[in-house]
Design a protein around this motif. Structure first.
Motif, PDB file in Angstrom:
ATOM      1  N   ILE A 239     -21.062   7.979  13.446  1.00 41.90           N
ATOM      2  CA  ILE A 239     -20.098   7.175  12.689  1.00 41.90           C
ATOM      3  C   ILE A 239     -20.776   6.544  11.477  1.00 41.90           C
ATOM      4  O   ILE A 239     -20.236   6.533  10.365  1.00 41.90           O
ATOM      5  CB  ILE A 239     -19.488   6.075  13.587  1.00 41.90           C
TER       6      ILE A 239
ATOM      7  N   MET B  72     -17.342  -1.281   9.365  1.00 45.36           N
ATOM      8  CA  MET B  72     -18.373  -0.926   8.387  1.00 45.36           C
ATOM      9  C   MET B  72     -17.828  -0.991   6.968  1.00 45.36           C
ATOM     10  O   MET B  72     -18.568  -1.243   6.021  1.00 45.36           O
ATOM     11  CB  MET B  72     -18.890   0.497   8.654  1.00 45.36           C
ATOM     12  N   GLN B  73     -16.527  -0.749   6.816  1.00 48.04           N
ATOM     13  CA  GLN B  73     -15.918  -0.769   5.483  1.00 48.04           C
ATOM     14  C   GLN B  73     -15.321  -2.128   5.152  1.00 48.04           C
ATOM     15  O   GLN B  73     -14.624  -2.272   4.155  1.00 48.04           O
ATOM     16  CB  GLN B  73     -14.824   0.302   5.402  1.00 48.04           C
TER      17      GLN B  73
ATOM     18  N   ASP C 166     -21.307   9.112   8.919  1.00 50.94           N
ATOM     19  CA  ASP C 166     -20.002   9.432   8.345  1.00 50.94           C
ATOM     20  C   ASP C 166     -19.672   8.451   7.229  1.00 50.94           C
ATOM     21  O   ASP C 166     -19.145   8.822   6.185  1.00 50.94           O
ATOM     22  CB  ASP C 166     -18.963   9.371   9.471  1.00 50.94           C
ATOM     23  N   ASN C 167     -20.005   7.187   7.452  1.00 52.36           N
ATOM     24  CA  ASN C 167     -19.592   6.157   6.499  1.00 52.36           C
ATOM     25  C   ASN C 167     -20.540   5.971   5.327  1.00 52.36           C
ATOM     26  O   ASN C 167     -20.155   5.377   4.325  1.00 52.36           O
ATOM     27  CB  ASN C 167     -19.413   4.820   7.225  1.00 52.36           C
ATOM     28  N   VAL C 168     -21.780   6.437   5.475  1.00 49.10           N
ATOM     29  CA  VAL C 168     -22.712   6.210   4.374  1.00 49.10           C
ATOM     30  C   VAL C 168     -22.912   7.446   3.513  1.00 49.10           C
ATOM     31  O   VAL C 168     -23.674   7.420   2.567  1.00 49.10           O
ATOM     32  CB  VAL C 168     -24.096   5.729   4.875  1.00 49.10           C
TER      33      VAL C 168
ATOM     34  N   SER D 265     -15.701   2.181  12.234  1.00 55.90           N
ATOM     35  CA  SER D 265     -15.654   2.609  10.833  1.00 55.90           C
ATOM     36  C   SER D 265     -15.044   1.520   9.968  1.00 55.90           C
ATOM     37  O   SER D 265     -15.552   1.197   8.892  1.00 55.90           O
ATOM     38  CB  SER D 265     -14.811   3.866  10.694  1.00 55.90           C
TER      39      SER D 265
ATOM     40  N   HIS E 121     -10.775  11.344   7.137  1.00 54.05           N
ATOM     41  CA  HIS E 121     -10.628  10.390   6.041  1.00 54.05           C
ATOM     42  C   HIS E 121      -9.399  10.710   5.200  1.00 54.05           C
ATOM     43  O   HIS E 121      -8.926  11.841   5.180  1.00 54.05           O
ATOM     44  CB  HIS E 121     -11.871  10.407   5.148  1.00 54.05           C
TER      45      HIS E 121
ATOM     46  N   SER F  62     -14.204   4.569  17.358  1.00 53.11           N
ATOM     47  CA  SER F  62     -14.814   4.989  16.100  1.00 53.11           C
ATOM     48  C   SER F  62     -13.998   4.503  14.915  1.00 53.11           C
ATOM     49  O   SER F  62     -14.557   4.141  13.876  1.00 53.11           O
ATOM     50  CB  SER F  62     -14.987   6.504  16.069  1.00 53.11           C
ATOM     51  N   ARG F  63     -12.670   4.457  15.074  1.00 54.26           N
ATOM     52  CA  ARG F  63     -11.858   3.953  13.958  1.00 54.26           C
ATOM     53  C   ARG F  63     -12.154   2.481  13.705  1.00 54.26           C
ATOM     54  O   ARG F  63     -12.250   2.044  12.553  1.00 54.26           O
ATOM     55  CB  ARG F  63     -10.374   4.111  14.284  1.00 54.26           C
TER      56      ARG F  63
ATOM     57  N   LYS G  47     -17.181  15.014  10.804  1.00 53.30           N
ATOM     58  CA  LYS G  47     -17.622  13.780  10.154  1.00 53.30           C
ATOM     59  C   LYS G  47     -18.263  14.125   8.818  1.00 53.30           C
ATOM     60  O   LYS G  47     -18.861  15.198   8.658  1.00 53.30           O
ATOM     61  CB  LYS G  47     -18.673  13.078  11.024  1.00 53.30           C
ATOM     62  N   SER G  48     -18.201  13.203   7.866  1.00 51.96           N
ATOM     63  CA  SER G  48     -18.937  13.360   6.620  1.00 51.96           C
ATOM     64  C   SER G  48     -20.420  13.396   6.962  1.00 51.96           C
ATOM     65  O   SER G  48     -20.825  12.744   7.921  1.00 51.96           O
ATOM     66  CB  SER G  48     -18.658  12.165   5.711  1.00 51.96           C
TER      67      SER G  48
END
Lengths: 663, 286
Positions: B249, B31-32, B252-254, B28, B186, B24-25, B176-177
């Motif tokens: 995930i 994605m970033q 979480d990122n969006v 993530s 985060h 997941s790291r 998660k966000s």
């Protein structure tokens, strides 16, 4: 069984003798003797009854003198209420009291010679032997009554013992309140006597008599301090309970005229039998049962009648403990459990189940916004009773199993929690949960007791949770999805308000304020017995289920029923062992580990004692941590009104439909 | 068979959890637009944490954290042993109590706030977990995991709404966000490290291992939706678990962290609309 009159007369005697003793020490001893006597007599009765083979014992068929005495007693009670109402200028209450007493007197004195046998003759024609003489017992000792006797006598007796120490400290703190402890103890014992009479009564007229006594005594107890607030709240309790009493009187009047019986179990059995065999005739029992259920709802403080129990907090803690755990509200759920077989699958049952489920979730939400310890306990009582009432409304074997178990656990845990909060209040001078921050370091013994009580109320695998599990399953089986939703959301809110209280207690926060534990030894004796009982009930849970609850179900429904399978019991054993032993084991493991202790991070520089930090002016500032109360979201001001409107609306509409449908 | 699966869970769950954490790291980071740490970074982190000096702010934190770990392991074992799912979820919330107690015992401003928020999170997700077991009971007639997975048809056919609801609350459980209120993976934080602010070294390591057990438990529940008596449902379930994990995930990122009020409202509304309606339909067609 000759013990029964002694069992009821003993607290009555104590109620007369105790206030006559002026010397405080001697009076304390008299209370110990009185309470000990009640407990011993109740256990003696249990032993006799067990030795007799746990039978369903019916007693006292001929009691004309006593019946007359009770009617006189009811008139005297009415006189007392009228006198007090006139003195405090609360005239509308007089109507309720006079109305129901008049109705009952009329029903009893002009009672036609119409019995259940005549009613049966109406159905079957004169084929039945008309000479059959019906036995009309006035008291009944069965499993449920016996369980209630034990709860009332033991929990109630312990509360009386606790009250001795508590009242001394109470009057030490509240010098402005006139010391009427003699009267207070007298009322406590009278309450026990009335409650014991109530749970043993089989005749509705007898039950009504005891029912009215409990209403009046709770009124007198709530008004103990004689402040303006106390008087106001006591009258609120009085009129709400008298309203329930009106329902009770109507039920007696109607039942004696339509079906010719005022025996509780006859009424319930008849209703069940008619529903199964002669549905066309079932309507005759609907009105009395609905009215009795209505009385049960008011007594058990369900919405919209909850306000009297919340107002009852103004009285000294032992009376709250008594009202909330062993007596009063339990009288309401006791009646509903008795009615349960007749409620199953009926409109009345649906009404009771809805009111109960709704009260469960609404009260648990409002409990979140309370920071007064006793208020939280009050809302939690209302909420838990809601669950029991909902179970009784569904009225099948599983739900009654859960209801009885909930009642047992609730009585013990709630009594203990009230006593612990009362003792903390006497020591700290406040019962605000915020002031209990770090109580574990300040009043460790009381905190442990409180912790056990709180854990007993909601954590796995204590009894409340098991009952919840069974209730959930039976709500699904009964196809009542609304109750499932209520239970799911209500459990979440229940978890929230207990957890935040518990986390307040366990904060290891050192303060410089000195606190002296002023709790007396008799208070600790009472609380320790409660704590031990909670733990034992949890440990011996399968035995309690088998030995106490299953026979009650068998007697109520006429057939035995296995609620818990072996698989579930094994799972629970695993849970139990883990909850009790994992933390202990971890304690032993970590005790030997060497740890370096460091100060906590506080944003500002920690002054070194974890209590003060350097603020932006460079001065030491005291750390203050507060819980969440979400007043805007869950406050009483926001939720109480809509909750009362919804429940009152549903209650009125459904009662109209039920009564209208039966006519 | 039960014993084997429990033992496998107890031994493998932390490794699988750490491995998934590593994945997941990396995902993530991609994605970033970053490269991200090595796959085995969570293992290195744990090793480092356990080698650190034992420092603590009080004497009970360690014992409460260990209890949290053990209760999560018991809850997971119950699921993997095929026991009662409702009991398993009850134990899961009991486990969470210990974490909250551990954080509250510090009496530190940041960890106490984190603990309060954790309670709020439990209040937000608990209705769904209870309704979820109701859903399984309505679909399969049993609360027993063993019975649930041995039906001819997967449960998902009857309870798609529950999976949607469960997806939402899994975001809470995996921290998660947008629901990572009490503590977050985060770096951007308004509460320092929230719940875990005062946990250091081995204590923090234990908390991480416990979270890995929890992660596998949650994915195990996702698998329950897909498993049936046919062998091919097992690879399907694993693929679906990975898909759900990936979607978490992505979510979480969006999304940004929300306030507690939004979390509570949205979780309860989603619960009512997805699980509530789905359950109602199940009850009606029965």
């Amino acid at each position: 069984m000759n013990l029964i009159p002694v069992l009821i007369a003993w607290p009555l005697l104590a109620a007369i003798v105790v206030p006559c003793i002026r010397d405080k020490r001697a009076r304390g001893v008299a209370v110990y003797v009185g309470a000990g006597g009640v407990m011993t007599l109740a256990l003696g009765l249990l032993a006799v009854w067990l030795a007799g083979g746990k039978r369903d014992v019916l007693l006292y068929p001929e009691t004309e003198i006593l019946d007359t005495a009770m009617l006189v007693g009811e008139v005297l009670l009415m006189g007392l209420i009228v006198f007090l109402c006139v003195r405090h200028k609360k005239y509308p209450v007089i109507l309720l009291s006079v109305g129901q007493t008049a109705l009952l007197l009329w029903a009893e004195l002009t009672r036609p010679d119409f019995t259940l046998v005549d009613f049966a003759a109406q159905i079957f024609g004169p084929l039945v032997d008309m000479n059959t003489e019906l036995m009309q017992p006035h008291m009944r000792v069965d499993c449920l009554a016996m369980l209630m006797v034990i709860i009332v006598a033991v929990v109630g007796g312990l509360i009386c013992i606790y009250a001795v120490g508590y009242m001394k400290a109470y009057h030490h703190h509240h010098a402005d309140v006139q010391d009427r402890s003699g009267f207070f103890f007298s009322m406590l014992f009278l309450f026990l006597a009335a409650m014991l009479g109530l749970v043993l009564s089989e005749s509705l007229t007898w039950m009504y008599f005891f029912w009215e006594i409990t209403s009046v005594i709770s009124f007198l107890l709530i008004g103990y301090t004689r402040t303006e607030e106390a008087v106001r709240n006591s009258f609120r309790a009085l009129w709400i309970n008298l309203l329930g009493g009106c329902g009770f009187a109507v039920a007696i009047a109607v039942a004696s005229r339509t079906v010719g019986t005022t025996q509780l179990s006859d009424l319930v059995n008849l209703s069940v039998w008619l529903t199964q065999n002669q549905p066309a005739l079932a309507a005759v029992t609907v009105v009395p049962i609905a009215m009795l259920a209505f009385a049960g709802l008011t007594k058990s403080a369900q919405l919209p009648f909850s306000s009297w129990l919340l107002g009852a907090m103004v009285a000294p803690t032992p009376s709250s403990a008594l009202l909330h755990s062993a007596t009063m509200v339990k009288a309401g759920v006791y009646l509903l459990i008795r009615l349960a077989p007749a409620l199953a699958g009926t409109m009345t049952g649906n009404m009771v189940a809805f009111i109960g489920g709704f009260t469960f979730i609404a009260a648990s939400m409002m409990a979140i916004a309370q920071n007064d310890g006793k208020k939280v306990l009050a809302f939690s009582t209302i909420s838990n009773l809601g669950l029991i009432v909902a179970c009784a409304g569904i009225g099948d074997e599983e739900t009654i199993w859960a209801a009885v178990l909930l009642m047992i656990f609730h009585s013990v845990s709630k009594s203990m929690l009230f006593q612990a909060v009362g003792s903390v209040e006497n020591s700290l001078g406040s019962r605000d949960i915020e002031s209990m921050h770090g109580l574990l370091l300040r009043l460790p013994k009381l905190t442990y007791i409180m912790g056990i009580g709180i854990a007993g109320m909601y954590l796995a695998p204590f009894g409340m949770l098991i009952s919840k599990w069974v209730a959930l399953k039976s709500f699904i089986d009964a196809d009542n999805y609304l109750l499932v939703i209520f239970l799911a959301f209500g459990s979440a809110t229940t978890m929230f308000y207990w957890t935040k209280w518990l986390s307040k207690l366990v904060s290891l926060h050192h303060t410089k304020e000195e606190v002296h534990d002023v709790t007396r030894r008799d208070q600790y004796v009472s609380m320790s017995i409660h704590a031990a009982a909670t733990l034992l009930l949890c440990l011996l849970f399968p035995l309690v289920s088998q030995g106490v609850v299953d026979p009650i179900i068998t007697q109520l429904f006429g057939e035995s029923y296995q609620v818990l399978s072996m698989g579930v019991l094994t799972t629970m054993a695993v849970m139990l062992v883990s909850v009790l032993f994992v933390p202990t084991l971890m304690f032993l493991l970590t005790r030997s580990a060497h740890q370096n202790y460091v100060p906590i991070y506080m944003g500002g520089v920690n002054e070194g004692d974890n209590t003060y930090f350097v603020n932006s002016f460079g001065e030491p500032e005291h750390l203050y941590l507060s819980n969440w109360y979400l007043r805007f979201e869950f406050g009483m001001r926001r939720l109480m009104r809509p909750a009362v409107y919804i429940s009152a609306g549903v209650l009125v509409v459904m009662l109209c439909l039920i009564v209208g449908g039966a006519l | 068979m039960q014993a084997v699966s429990v033992i496998l869970y107890l031994i493998l769950a932390p490794f699988a959890g750490a491995l998934l954490d590593g994945v997941s790291r990396i995902v993530s980071a991609r994605m970033q637009g970053r490269k991200g740490p090595p796959l085995l970074q969570p293992f290195y982190d744990l090793l480092k944490l356990f080698q650190k000096q034992m420092i603590a702010v009080n004497s009970v934190q360690m014992l409460l954290n260990l209890s949290y770990l053990v209760f999560l392991a018991i809850a997971g074992s119950m699921l993997f042993a095929g026991a009662d799912i409702l009991m398993c979820l009850f134990i899961l919330s009991t486990a969470d109590m210990f974490l909250i107690m551990a954080a509250s015992s510090d009496s530190s401003p940041f960890s106490s706030l984190g603990a309060s928020r954790e309670m709020m999170q439990i209040m937000a997700y608990e209705p769904l977990t209870l309704l979820l077991s109701v859903g399984f009971y309505l679909t399969t007639g049993s609360f027993h995991v063993g019975d649930i997975i041995s039906r001819p048809v997967s449960a998902i056919v009857f309870m798609p709404g529950f999976l949607i609801g469960f997806f939402v609350i899994t975001a809470i459980k995996l921290r998660k966000s947008p629901f990572d209120l009490s503590t977050s993976h985060h770096a951007h934080q308004e509460l320092v490290k929230g719940l875990t602010t005062e946990m250091a070294g081995p204590t923090f390591g234990i908390m991480n291992v416990a979270e890995y057990y929890e992660m596998i438990l949650m994915l195990g529940i996702v698998a329950l939706f897909f498993l049936n008596e046919n062998w091919w449902s097992w690879p399907l379930a694993i693929v679906m678990c990975l898909l759900v994990f990936f979607l978490e995930i992505l979510w979480d990122n969006v999304s940004a962290r929300v306030k507690w009020r939004t979390m509570l409202d949205s979780c309860w509304i989603v619960t009512l609309l997805s699980a509530g309606l789905n359950g109602l339909i199940l009850m009606l067609i029965q």
